[in-house]
Design an enzyme around this catalytic site. Sequence first.
Site, mmCIF file in Angstrom:
data_model
loop_
_atom_site.group_PDB
_atom_site.id
_atom_site.type_symbol
_atom_site.label_atom_id
_atom_site.label_comp_id
_atom_site.label_asym_id
_atom_site.label_seq_id
_atom_site.Cartn_x
_atom_site.Cartn_y
_atom_site.Cartn_z
ATOM 1 C CG PHE A 1 -1.880 -1.169 1.250
ATOM 2 C CD1 PHE A 1 -1.794 -2.126 2.247
ATOM 3 C CD2 PHE A 1 -2.868 -1.297 0.284
ATOM 4 C CE1 PHE A 1 -2.681 -3.201 2.284
ATOM 5 C CE2 PHE A 1 -3.761 -2.362 0.307
ATOM 6 C CZ PHE A 1 -3.669 -3.317 1.311
ATOM 7 C CG LEU A 2 4.084 1.425 -2.857
ATOM 8 C CD1 LEU A 2 3.625 2.388 -3.893
ATOM 9 C CD2 LEU A 2 5.484 0.984 -3.227
ATOM 10 C CE LYS A 3 0.624 4.761 -6.969
ATOM 11 N NZ LYS A 3 1.851 5.484 -7.284
ATOM 12 C CB THR A 4 -1.972 4.105 2.051
ATOM 13 O OG1 THR A 4 -2.622 3.359 1.039
ATOM 14 C CG2 THR A 4 -2.976 4.506 3.108
#
Lengths: 326, 330
Positions: B101-104
Site C-alpha cells: 500500500f505504498l501510496k497510502t
Amino acid sequence: MGSALDIPLHVKYIQSLGENKDDLVYHLTAHLRMNAVYWGLTALCIMGHKDALDRDETIAFVMSCWDNEAGAFGAHPDHDAHIHATLSAIQILLMQDALDRIDVPRVVKYILSLQQPSGVFAGDHFGEIDTRFLYCAVNALSLLDHLHELDVEKTVGYIRRCKNFDGGFGAREGAESHAAQVWVCVSALAILDRLDEVDQDTLGWWLAERQVPNGGLNGRPEKLEDVCYSHWVLSTMSILNKIPWIDADKLTAFILSAQDLEHGGIADRPGDLPDVFHTIFGLGGLSLLGYPGLADLDPVYCMPADLIESKGLRKGWEALPRRSLT
Amino acid sequence: MSDLFADDPEWADVVPIRQYENVNPIAPIFYSEEYKDATDYFRGVVKTGELSPRVLKLTERIIRMNPAHYTAWQHRYKTLIALKADLEDELRLMDDIAKQFLKTYQVWHHRRLLLTALNSVDVAVLELEFLRDVLADDTKNYHTWSYRQWILAHFNNEARLWARERAYAEALLEEDVRNNSAWHHRFFVVFSSGVRLGDEDREQVLRRELSYAKEKIALAPNNPSAWNYLRGALEFTKTPFETLTSFVEPYTTPQSPNAADVVDLDNPLPSEQAELPCVAALEFIADVYEERGGEATSKAVEIWKSLANERDVMRKKYWEYRIRDALQSS
C-alpha cells in the site's frame, strides 16, 4: 472536434453516488466521505444544480460527523476529527447557508491546536504533517472569520522553508515540488496576502511546463497527465495571473475527452473510470478556462466564486472570460 | 470455518458496535461481512479503551483490508506504546503492508512514529535500506521519498545516513535519467540540507555538480529535470548563467554532422540521437542574452519568437510575455 460538457449527465452521476456502488469499495472510502460530499456539492454548484442534493439531508450528514470530544468534524459518523474533514464540513455548510450550525470557538480551538512548533499543521492529533493541512487550517479559519487568531509569521515561515530550487513547494520541508502541494502553499499564501513569498515568474513557468503534448497537465516533470491537475496547476496559475501561459483549447479538449459519456462523471484521463474527485477538478478547470454554462470557481478556496466574494474574501486571481453558449 | 471475531470465543466479552444504522441516504453504508465484523469489534474496543495484544491482531486485520482507516492505525499505535511492544518487530511486520500500500499516507506516518519512538540511528540505517527496496518498485513514490528525506534530516547523521545518499540518487539516475524525484533528492542532499562530510570545498562541489548535470544533459538533452537542476545549482550558488554559454550553445542548433575531434570534458556535446535544438537550451541562452541587455536583447527576442511560433507553440503566450517584458524594460 470533441464532445461538449454533458452537464445533466454529470449532475445525475453525482446524485447517484452512494447508491448501488460496489459494496466494499464504497465502505473502504468512508475516510473520505465528508470530502466526497464537498467535492460533489461544489461540482453541482459550478454546474448550476446545487439543489440536486437535498439541503437538509446534506446538513444532517455533516452534523452526524461532529466529534464532540475533539470539537471538530470527522470524515464519517464515528470517525475521529480531522482537519481536512473539518474544512470540508465548513465548506459544505457555507454552501448550504448553514454556517450557524457550527460551534465556531471549539472548531477554531481544534484547528489552532494542530499547529506544530515548526509552523506546519498536523492533520489530527495523531500527528501526520503536510502543507495540505496547513492550507486546510488557513482556509477554515478564514471562512470562519477567525484568521486573526493565526500566527501568520510562523505559518508563512514554514511555507517559505518548503520552497524548492525550481520555485515549487512540497508537502514538507525538503520534499519534492508537486503541483498539488504547490496549490495548497500558494493558496494559503494568497489568503494570508503573502504572495510576495512566491517566485512568481519561476513558478509560473514551472507550472506552464506541466502541459504535455496531448494538452493535459501533469504534477511533476516526466509524470503522467491527470485531470486533477487541471485544478492544482490551473488554479495556481489563476492566482498568479498566468492562466494565459497554458494552451486553453488543448487543455479544454483533454478534460472533455475524460468524461464518461455513458454513466457520467469525469476520470483522471480518457478511458478510465470516473470519480467525484476528478469530476470537480475537471469542472473547476473548465470553469477557470471560461467554458460556457458554468459558474465561476474561486481558485483559492475551490468554492463558488460569488459565495467567496460575498464574504469579502475574494483575492486578486484572474480566470479566462466566460464564453457564451452558442 | 468462520474467521469472524463474532464467532471467536476469545472475543465473547467484547460488545461489538454496529455502524450507524439509521443511515442518512446521502451516505449509505454497504459492507463485506469480514470488514463489517472487524470494524464492529474495533468500535467495541475503542469504546472500552482496550489496549491489549488482541487489539493488535484486530487492527492488523483492519489495516490489511483498508490501509486508509486512520483511526485503526492510531489505536494500533497507542496499543503498541501501552504494551511496550517491540517496535522493531512492528516495523518488520508492517514491511509487506508498506510495499503493498505504498501510496497510502498512513502506512508511512506509522513508520515515522515508530522511528521517532525508537530514536535509533541503527534502525534508521535499516529503514533507509528498506526504502531502497520500496523505491525499486515505484521509483517516484512521493510519500516514500519525503519520508526518506525526513529520516535524513531528523537523525542528521553524516557518516551513517547522509554518506551514501548522493551515490544512491546517482544510481537511480543511471537507471532513469528522467527521474525527477532522484534529481530533487540529489539537490536536497548536496545543497539544501547543509554541507556534507567531504563537501567542504564549495567551489569544488559546484564544479562537480555542474559537470554532472552537463553530462546528463548531453545524454538526454530534452530532460527538464536536468535543466532545472542546472539552473537551481547556478542560482543557489549565485553563479551567472553566462558562464555556461559555451556548454549550452551546441544544444541550440540542429545537430552538427561534424562532431569535434577533441572531446571537451567541460562542454560535453549532445549525443547523436538527440532531438535538437532543445527548448530548454534555447530558453537558457535567451535568458543569458536578456541578462546581458543592450543589443543582446534582440537576440533573446529572436529566440523567443522561434519558441512561440515553432519550437514550443503550446506555451506561445508565455514566450510572447517574455518578449513584451524584455522590450518594456529595455
